[in-house]
Design an enzyme around this catalytic site. Structure first.
Site, PDB file in Angstrom:
ATOM      1  N   CYS A 127     -19.410  23.003   4.787  1.00  0.00           N
ATOM      2  CA  CYS A 127     -18.216  23.743   4.376  1.00  0.00           C
ATOM      3  C   CYS A 127     -17.472  23.048   3.234  1.00  0.00           C
ATOM      4  CB  CYS A 127     -17.284  23.957   5.548  1.00  0.00           C
ATOM      5  SG  CYS A 127     -17.157  22.543   6.626  1.00  0.00           S
ATOM      6  N   HIS A 240     -10.003  24.448   4.945  1.00  0.00           N
ATOM      7  CA  HIS A 240     -10.107  23.100   4.385  1.00  0.00           C
ATOM      8  C   HIS A 240      -9.417  23.086   3.016  1.00  0.00           C
ATOM      9  CE1 HIS A 240     -12.743  22.011   7.541  1.00  0.00           C
ATOM     10  NE2 HIS A 240     -13.908  21.911   6.901  1.00  0.00           N
TER      11      HIS A 240
HETATM   12  C1  2RA Z   1     -16.414  19.553   9.738  1.00  0.00           C
HETATM   13  N1  2RA Z   1     -17.753  19.993   7.766  1.00  0.00           N
HETATM   14  O1  2RA Z   1     -15.457  19.991   9.095  1.00  0.00           O
HETATM   15  C2  2RA Z   1     -17.819  19.626   9.163  1.00  0.00           C
HETATM   16  C3  2RA Z   1     -18.674  20.595   9.927  1.00  0.00           C
HETATM   17  N2  2RA Z   1     -18.187  21.936   9.776  1.00  0.00           N
HETATM   18  O2  2RA Z   1     -16.326  19.067  10.874  1.00  0.00           O
END
Ligand code: 2RA
Length: 338
Positions: A127, A240
């Site tokens: 991601c 994120h």
């Molecule tokens: C996390 N990128 O954010 C890793 C797995 N999605 O934990």
């Protein structure tokens, strides 16, 4: 035509989002099969007004299917190659096959053509990689990229449904003066930041940090770009966020960068500081685009840019990207070898 689609890991956070995205994008689903571990078998899930019962994944689950979306985890290693052997196109969100030279690693806005090279399995990047590489590619094409320094602020949904629950439980416990019991995360995540995602590896970087380096090199087909990452877990549910500093080969101004990004597919520029306009997780969650703001020239370099990038980790960071890859498989007519 309609396609027989199987979702493996259907009942988890990413699997549920995959089902939602297939519906929203009107993906041409003929038959649908929802599979997971025995623990989740029996759960009911709704798709286009019809109720489906989650079945336990077995080798036979893949018979006659056209496309398999793997949400991630151990199932990918156990069943991915087997499904591909049966002529099913596997789109895998786990990290298992991402760096395998036989497996294309694809972000549709960045390297769509790589889908055509697949030999049964196509990997969905991590991601945090997807979210960075979409705007990065816009700058890469326009001005070349010498070096990237990225710091991430990763939502708890990256750790799945349990991560989401843990944020709620820790926050409630912290506010009520109760006992906080870390399990999915190393420490209390409420009112805290944890600079540790996945395991520590060489040079004391985490696997999450090396993923951003190695996956980006593979997606851009260019390992001359210097990339260094620090990935951090933050008390946010779904999106994120990433602070991305880019040293470019050729000088471009912040104004030029803004135009380039605004015209790049899959990017929405939210950048008007005087109006307090910039991307934030509470805004981007539930959406499919990568949002970019705080676009500035780097005051310390003659050819540098700072970007603030935010996107929904469960959607563009996982489910939406996977479904977009499935759409490319159909567009290019490269379904599995029967
Ligand atoms: C996390 N990128 O954010 C890793 C797995 N999605 O934990």
């Amino acid at each position: 035509a309609n396609y027989k689609v199987i979702i493996v890991g259907a009942s988890g956070a990413v699997g549920q989002e995959m089902l939602q995205v297939l519906d929203e994008r009107n993906f041409p689903v003929g038959d649908l099969k929802l599979c997971a571990t025995a623990r989740s078998a029996g759960k009911k899930m709704l798709f286009k007004g019809k109720t489906y019962t989650v079945e336990e994944t077995t080798p036979d689950s893949f018979d006659g299917m056209d496309i398999a979306l793997f949400a991630g985890g151990a199932a990918s290693t156990e069943f991915g190659p087997l499904a591909a052997e049966k002529g099913v196109v596997v789109i895998d969100n786990s990290s298992h096959f991402r760096l395998d030279p036989q497996v294309p690693l694809v972000v549709p806005e960045v390297n769509p053509e790589d889908v055509k090279e697949h030999k049964g399995i196509i990997a969905n990047p991590n991601c945090s990689t997807i979210i960075m590489v979409v705007p990065l590619k816009a700058i890469y094409d326009a001005a070349g990229v010498k070096r990237v320094v990225v710091s991430t602020y990763q939502a708890v949904s990256g750790a799945g449904a349990e991560g989401i629950t843990e944020l709620t439980n820790h926050t409630r416990a912290a506010l009520d003066g109760g006992q906080v019991v870390p399990s999915k995360f190393q420490y209390q995540i409420a009112f805290n930041l944890i600079p540790h995602i996945d395991v520590f590896q060489e040079m004391d970087y985490t696997k999450e940090e090396w993923k951003m380096v190695k996956e980006t090199h593979k997606i851009l087909h260019d390992d001359t770009v210097g990339i260094t990452a620090t990935t951090v877990r933050v008390p946010v549910y779904r999106s994120h966020s990433e602070s991305v500093n880019i040293e470019t080969e050729r000088k471009i101004t912040a104004k030029e960068a803004k135009e380039i990004l605004a015209n790049f597919p899959g990017v929405i520029v939210q950048d008007n500081p005087s109006n307090k306009e910039y991307p934030m997780p509470l805004y981007t969650s539930g959406k499919d685009e990568v949002f970019v703001g705080r676009i500035r020239e780097d005051n310390s370099l003659d050819k540098g840019l700072n970007l603030w990038v935010v996107a929904d980790q469960l959607r563009k960071g996982a489910a939406t990207n996977a479904v977009q890859i499935a759409e490319l498989v159909i567009k290019y007519g490269c379904l599995g070898k029967r």
